[in-house]
Structure formats: C-alpha cells, structure tokens
Design an enzyme around this catalytic site. Sequence first.
Site, PDB file in Angstrom:
ATOM      1  N   ASN A  32       3.216  -9.000   4.073  1.00  0.00           N
ATOM      2  CA  ASN A  32       1.769  -9.145   3.851  1.00  0.00           C
ATOM      3  C   ASN A  32       1.178  -7.762   3.535  1.00  0.00           C
ATOM      4  O   ASN A  32       0.258  -7.285   4.183  1.00  0.00           O
ATOM      5  CB  ASN A  32       1.090  -9.800   5.069  1.00  0.00           C
ATOM      6  CG  ASN A  32      -0.318 -10.258   4.725  1.00  0.00           C
ATOM      7  OD1 ASN A  32      -1.273  -9.942   5.394  1.00  0.00           O
ATOM      8  ND2 ASN A  32      -0.452 -10.978   3.639  1.00  0.00           N
ATOM      9  N   HIS A  34      -0.474  -4.364   2.063  1.00  0.00           N
ATOM     10  CA  HIS A  34      -1.778  -3.945   1.543  1.00  0.00           C
ATOM     11  C   HIS A  34      -1.678  -2.468   1.186  1.00  0.00           C
ATOM     12  O   HIS A  34      -0.599  -1.855   1.305  1.00  0.00           O
ATOM     13  CB  HIS A  34      -2.870  -4.221   2.576  1.00  0.00           C
ATOM     14  CG  HIS A  34      -2.549  -3.701   3.956  1.00  0.00           C
ATOM     15  ND1 HIS A  34      -2.450  -2.359   4.241  1.00  0.00           N
ATOM     16  CD2 HIS A  34      -2.270  -4.345   5.118  1.00  0.00           C
ATOM     17  CE1 HIS A  34      -2.164  -2.199   5.511  1.00  0.00           C
ATOM     18  NE2 HIS A  34      -2.022  -3.385   6.075  1.00  0.00           N
ATOM     19  N   HIS A  37       0.258  -0.025   3.419  1.00  0.00           N
ATOM     20  CA  HIS A  37       1.726  -0.006   3.280  1.00  0.00           C
ATOM     21  C   HIS A  37       2.141   0.771   2.034  1.00  0.00           C
ATOM     22  O   HIS A  37       3.101   1.533   2.054  1.00  0.00           O
ATOM     23  CB  HIS A  37       2.272  -1.435   3.144  1.00  0.00           C
ATOM     24  CG  HIS A  37       2.104  -2.289   4.361  1.00  0.00           C
ATOM     25  ND1 HIS A  37       1.213  -3.340   4.409  1.00  0.00           N
ATOM     26  CD2 HIS A  37       2.711  -2.258   5.563  1.00  0.00           C
ATOM     27  CE1 HIS A  37       1.297  -3.927   5.582  1.00  0.00           C
ATOM     28  NE2 HIS A  37       2.192  -3.291   6.309  1.00  0.00           N
ATOM     29  N   GLN A  61       9.088  -8.962  18.934  1.00  0.00           N
ATOM     30  CA  GLN A  61       7.946  -8.140  19.341  1.00  0.00           C
ATOM     31  C   GLN A  61       6.665  -8.943  19.522  1.00  0.00           C
ATOM     32  O   GLN A  61       5.612  -8.378  19.776  1.00  0.00           O
ATOM     33  CB  GLN A  61       7.738  -6.989  18.360  1.00  0.00           C
ATOM     34  CG  GLN A  61       7.213  -7.384  16.987  1.00  0.00           C
ATOM     35  CD  GLN A  61       7.276  -6.219  15.998  1.00  0.00           C
ATOM     36  OE1 GLN A  61       8.342  -5.825  15.551  1.00  0.00           O
ATOM     37  NE2 GLN A  61       6.133  -5.652  15.664  1.00  0.00           N
ATOM     38  N   GLY A 147       3.042   4.016   9.944  1.00  0.00           N
ATOM     39  CA  GLY A 147       1.605   4.290   9.861  1.00  0.00           C
ATOM     40  C   GLY A 147       1.055   4.803  11.183  1.00  0.00           C
ATOM     41  O   GLY A 147       1.456   4.366  12.260  1.00  0.00           O
TER      42      GLY A 147
END
Length: 278
Positions: A32, A34, A37, A61, A147
Amino acid sequence: MQIHATVDALRASLNQSRRAGKTIAFVPTMGNLHAGHISLMRQARDHADIVVASIFVNRLQFGPNEDFDKYPRTFEADCAQLRDAGVEVLFAPTETDLYPEPQTYTVEPPDIQFMLEGECRPGHFRGVATVVMKLFQIVQPDVAVFGKKDYQQLMVLRNMSRQFMLPIKIVGGETVRAEDGLALSSRNGYLNPTERAEAPRLQQSLQRIRQAVLAGDKDYAALCQKASAELDSHGWQTDYISIRRQQDLMPAGPEDRDLVIVAASRLGTPRLLDNLEI
Ligand code: PAF
C-alpha cells in the site's frame, strides 16, 4: 523490475548481483505504498547499486484485534510505483513462502519493546524484529532503510542489527508529509473526509510542544498532558504523547538534550503515529 515470490529465486538472483560486485540496499514494506515509501526507495538508491524492496503483510506483528485482514493490499499499484522509482528487485513472498512452518524461534527485543507502541500493541516489536531478521537473512543487504515515522521501530531494528553484529548499515528516512502536515501512512486511507481534515492537528500539537520546550518550558509532563487533552477534546483518543531522549527513548528529564516527542492517537478507525525531534 524482477519480482520474486520464493526465497530460492530471490537468493539466486541476488547472489548473481553480488558476484558481479554490486552492493544491495533493502527497503522492507507491507505494501500500500505512498510517497513516503518511494522517498525511502530513492534514499536507498544513494547507498547502493541495487535497490531491493519487499512487500509482505506480516501477521506476526499484528495483535488479535488489529487490522491484519483489512490491511490494504494494492499489489499492482505498488508494483507500478516501484517500477517508476527504478527499484530493480521486488520480493513478494506469500505467508507459506516466509513462514513454511510455525515461527517458534523469535527475536525478543529488550525492554524498549514494552513501552509506548509496545505497551499499546503487546508482541508487536517481537513480530517486527523477527520478520526483519528473516528478511535480512534472505536478502543479506549492505544497507537497509526504515522510515523515521516509526521512530521506535527504527530504534528497535538499529539496536538489533548492532547487537547481532549484522553487517548492515541501518538508515533512517525522513517522514514525508501532506501539504497540511499530516505524516503519510497507509492507515490514513481509513480516515473519512471529516477525519482527514482534522488529522493535521496531531502534528500541530507536537509543533506547539516543541516551541514551548525551545522557549525553555521544562514541565514536559504538563505540556504533553495539555496537548493530549486538547486532541481528545476534538474527538481523538490519545494513547500517548511523550517527550523522550532520542538515544534510548527513555522519558526525558530537564537536563537531557536531543529529544523527540512521540505520539499515538486514534482518530475514528485508525491510530495515527507521529513524532518530532527537538
Ligand atoms: O514498517 C513496516 O512496514 C513493517 O513494520 C516492516 C518493517 C516492513 C516489517 O514488517
């Protein structure tokens, strides 16, 4: 872009690249994708000859009441973005490729796994550390990029790599924001239009705390308490806002320097995370 689902196929391809003297930068994701990323992919490019991305929604997780089944899966659109970004190799295993047997050996992070995100999501960092350790064994990158939006995750993984002496340089990528300041996240897609208009308030609260701290306010608990109450009065359910030390994420005292404000708050369906370094 090469796409490999199996560990054997990926290893064969990367062994060939390594034999040709190429270095590898790795960006693990849950898809997914964006602009946040894609910025990590571009940073990865600065560190090595080949960029390898992975897409794998890691059940380990997610807690039992979390959004594993609903987590957005947008494989074709993700591939198009990765191709545009010039990523050479995508590893996209199925669950049976990555977990062919129950994962009974796990990576157990130290006490940092029980605070902040870990307190709200028991077992989360064990699941993250375990899958990332597996992905590292498979890809064997020279560099891996994560990130900074997931500040605690970056710290858990950096410390894991150091303590296990993995020959992998861990790089933290800056958070990418929408024009109104909202940190990009796959979970922003769960916000309805009213919530989306409200969402930048989280970053604005952190900015206000930062300004107060820079102006000399040392009553960190009161600052965070006030920000949390303000958010909650606008329909948020705040799990935590806290001023921590960048070095170890322990609560900051008045003498500490290099601070980070970390926050998690639910707005409608999604829990939004953000942070701001001071
Ligand atoms: O940050 C994420 O998307 C995930 O936690 C990661 C690092 C890909 C592990 O599943």
